[in-house]
Design a protein around this motif. Structure first.
Motif, short mmCIF file in Angstrom:
data_model
loop_
_atom_site.label_atom_id
_atom_site.label_comp_id
_atom_site.label_asym_id
_atom_site.label_seq_id
_atom_site.Cartn_x
_atom_site.Cartn_y
_atom_site.Cartn_z
N ASN A 1 0.84 -1.16 -0.08
CA ASN A 1 -0.03 -0.04 0.01
C ASN A 1 0.97 1.35 -0.08
OD1 ASN A 1 -1.54 2.29 1.72
ND2 ASN A 1 -3.09 0.71 1.13
N PRO A 2 0.63 2.25 -0.84
CA PRO A 2 1.32 3.48 -0.90
C PRO A 2 1.37 4.23 0.50
CG PRO A 2 -0.73 3.94 -1.97
CD PRO A 2 -0.53 2.36 -1.76
N ASP B 1 -0.10 5.79 -7.30
CA ASP B 1 0.05 5.60 -5.98
C ASP B 1 1.00 6.91 -5.46
OD1 ASP B 1 -1.24 3.25 -5.76
OD2 ASP B 1 0.56 1.99 -6.05
#
Length: 497
Positions: free
Chosen positions: A43-44, A267
């Protein structure tokens, strides 16, 4: 439950949580690529917190407040304002383009990225070798963490040093990048909470008038440039050098490779925003230097200001001792959050960019590269502990001399490799890198410049001037020049695998 038992439970809980996250990471790590940059499935927001924790580290949470304690407002501006500005600017300038080029070329380390960008194995090998200067920062972190652990528990600093090294190297050996990212998320969240808590709890020392309170210590202590300081005494030493070198430090492998974790350009915005917000919060820890000075705390060892301050501030009451235990563990986590990232980057780099090319550039058998990375990690650990066992008096300046040289040498090849559509010839960026490093070392050791950020900034400016002069000469000679990409446009078609 007594505060003493709670302290041991906090340490045990943190250790178990870290090892559990590392085990999860180990299950996802099957080869050297997964060990170095993961599988681009993170996840960014997680990557953003991981990056911020890697940037802040022991330097911001333990060592740099000591410079504020000694030199005052000028040191705070140098690290928080100029340094914070350099970090955020670098994220905005570098992330999108570096990620795109790295994805197209399949790079997993910074020297690997340089090889694919400039198609020069000698240049990549040079960068792999000078990146070993990151060991100086490993020493800083180990010393800072050992000071904290010795303050919290009834053990000497050398024993604390060995225990920390064994713990960190063990969990990084397990999971590589995933262990680093997952544990850094835990550590980063702890760091956010503690930096805000310590900042708010000590604000009363300003008595509602921060500048007046600092002036009461000394007029120069409250000056934006301190004439009594041999480190922060002018606009260049306080602001310009701080901005330039911190921008360049974002080119370190354990930071820059975080951009390769991202799945796609979508992202990037979330990653940069998360990192910037976390960095601003972490910089609040520098106020500890002010608080310790205003409280009248006498600390003979500059590197131990934070450890002494939290012990004096929170150790006088039963409730405070509970809080002190959690703060101490969090400050240890701050150091480990960068240490594990450096170790992953160094071990992957030694195998991918030094050992493999020198052994004939043959592809590794499945799992062999991962095994070699872990062996190298153990060797790095032994060397780092040996160097940290009897550290120099000011470990912060010791680390800066090494790491700032690396940042200075990296700026021209990486920055112009990212911003310009057509890669310059390898000899041009390579000679600029050598000039930057040589100038930094000469200003530091021959000219007697006390502040490593000044000598490194001089080296950067000289190397950039040299490189741009060559480009101007090429333009005049050929009637053309590389075109800057203002918005991170298309990737370079010369960036081949």
């Amino acid at each position: 439950m007594s505060a003493e038992i709670f302290k041991y439970l906090c340490l045990a809980g943190y250790g178990l949580a870290t090892l559990w996250l590392s085990w999860i990471g180990m299950r996802k790590t099957r080869n050297i690529r997964g060990f170095a940059i993961g599988n681009r499935d993170m996840n960014p927001y997680l990557i953003g917190i991981t990056t911020a924790a890697s940037v802040a580290s022991t330097a911001t949470f333990v060592i740099n407040p000591g410079f504020v304690y000694v030199h005052g407002l000028s040191a705070f501006i140098h690290y928080a304002v100029a340094g914070g500005g350099g970090i955020i600017t670098a994220l905005l300038v570098l992330t999108r383009r570096f990620r795109a080029l790295g994805e197209e070329g399949g790079a997993i380390t910074v020297p690997d990225w340089i090889y694919r960008r400039y198609q020069s194995r000698p240049l990549a090998l040079f960068f792999a070798l000078i990146n070993l200067m990151s060991l100086a920062f490993v020493v800083l972190i180990l010393v800072g963490c050992s000071l904290l652990l010795a303050q919290l528990f009834p053990i000497d600093q050398q024993t604390a040093l060995v225990l920390i090294a064994v713990f960190v190297f063990s969990y990084v050996l397990m999971g590589g990048t995933y262990a680093h990212a997952y544990t850094n998320t835990l550590q980063g969240m702890m760091m956010l909470g503690i930096s805000l808590l310590i900042f708010i709890s000590g604000w009363h020392y300003f008595d509602g008038a921060p500048l007046q309170a600092l002036n009461a210590v000394d007029q120069n202590f409250a000056a934006w440039a301190n004439p009594d300081s041999d480190l922060y005494f002018s606009f260049f030493s306080v602001f310009a050098s701080g901005f330039i070198i911190t921008f360049a430090l974002m080119l370190q492998p354990h930071i820059l490779t975080k951009m390769l974790y991202l799945k796609g350009d979508g992202d990037v915005g979330r990653f940069v925003g998360t990192t910037a917000v976390a960095i601003v919060c972490f910089m609040l820890m520098l106020f500890v230097g002010f608080y310790a000075r205003l409280s009248g705390l006498e600390v003979p060892q500059q590197d131990a200001v934070v450890a002494n301050y939290i012990a004096a501030e929170f150790g006088s009451s039963e409730a405070g001792r509970y809080l002190l235990a959690f703060i101490g563990i969090t400050l240890l986590a701050a150091g480990m959050s960068t240490l594990d990232g450096i170790l992953v980057a160094l071990s992957a780099m030694v195998v991918r960019d030094i050992y493999q090319p020198l052994s004939g550039d043959r592809p590794f058998q499945e799992g062999r590269g991962l095994l070699l990375s872990r062996i190298v990690l153990v060797v790095i650990g032994v060397v780092a502990v040996w160097m940290a066992y009897d550290p120099p008096p000011l470990v912060g300046l010791f680390a800066q001399k090494g790491v700032y040289g690396l940042g200075a040498a990296s700026l021209v090849p990486v920055l112009f490799g990212i911003l310009w559509k057509d890669a310059a010839p390898a000899w041009q960026v390579g000679s600029a890198a050598i000039i930057a490093l040589a100038a930094h070392l000469l200003f530091t050791f021959a000219a007697g410049v006390s502040n490593p950020s000044i000598s490194a900034a001089y080296g950067i400016l000289i190397s950039v001037g040299y490189f741009l002069a060559i480009q101007l000469w090429r333009r005049l000679a050929r009637g053309s020049r590389p075109e800057p990409l203002g918005n991170g446009g298309q990737t370079n078609t010369n960036f081949n695998t």
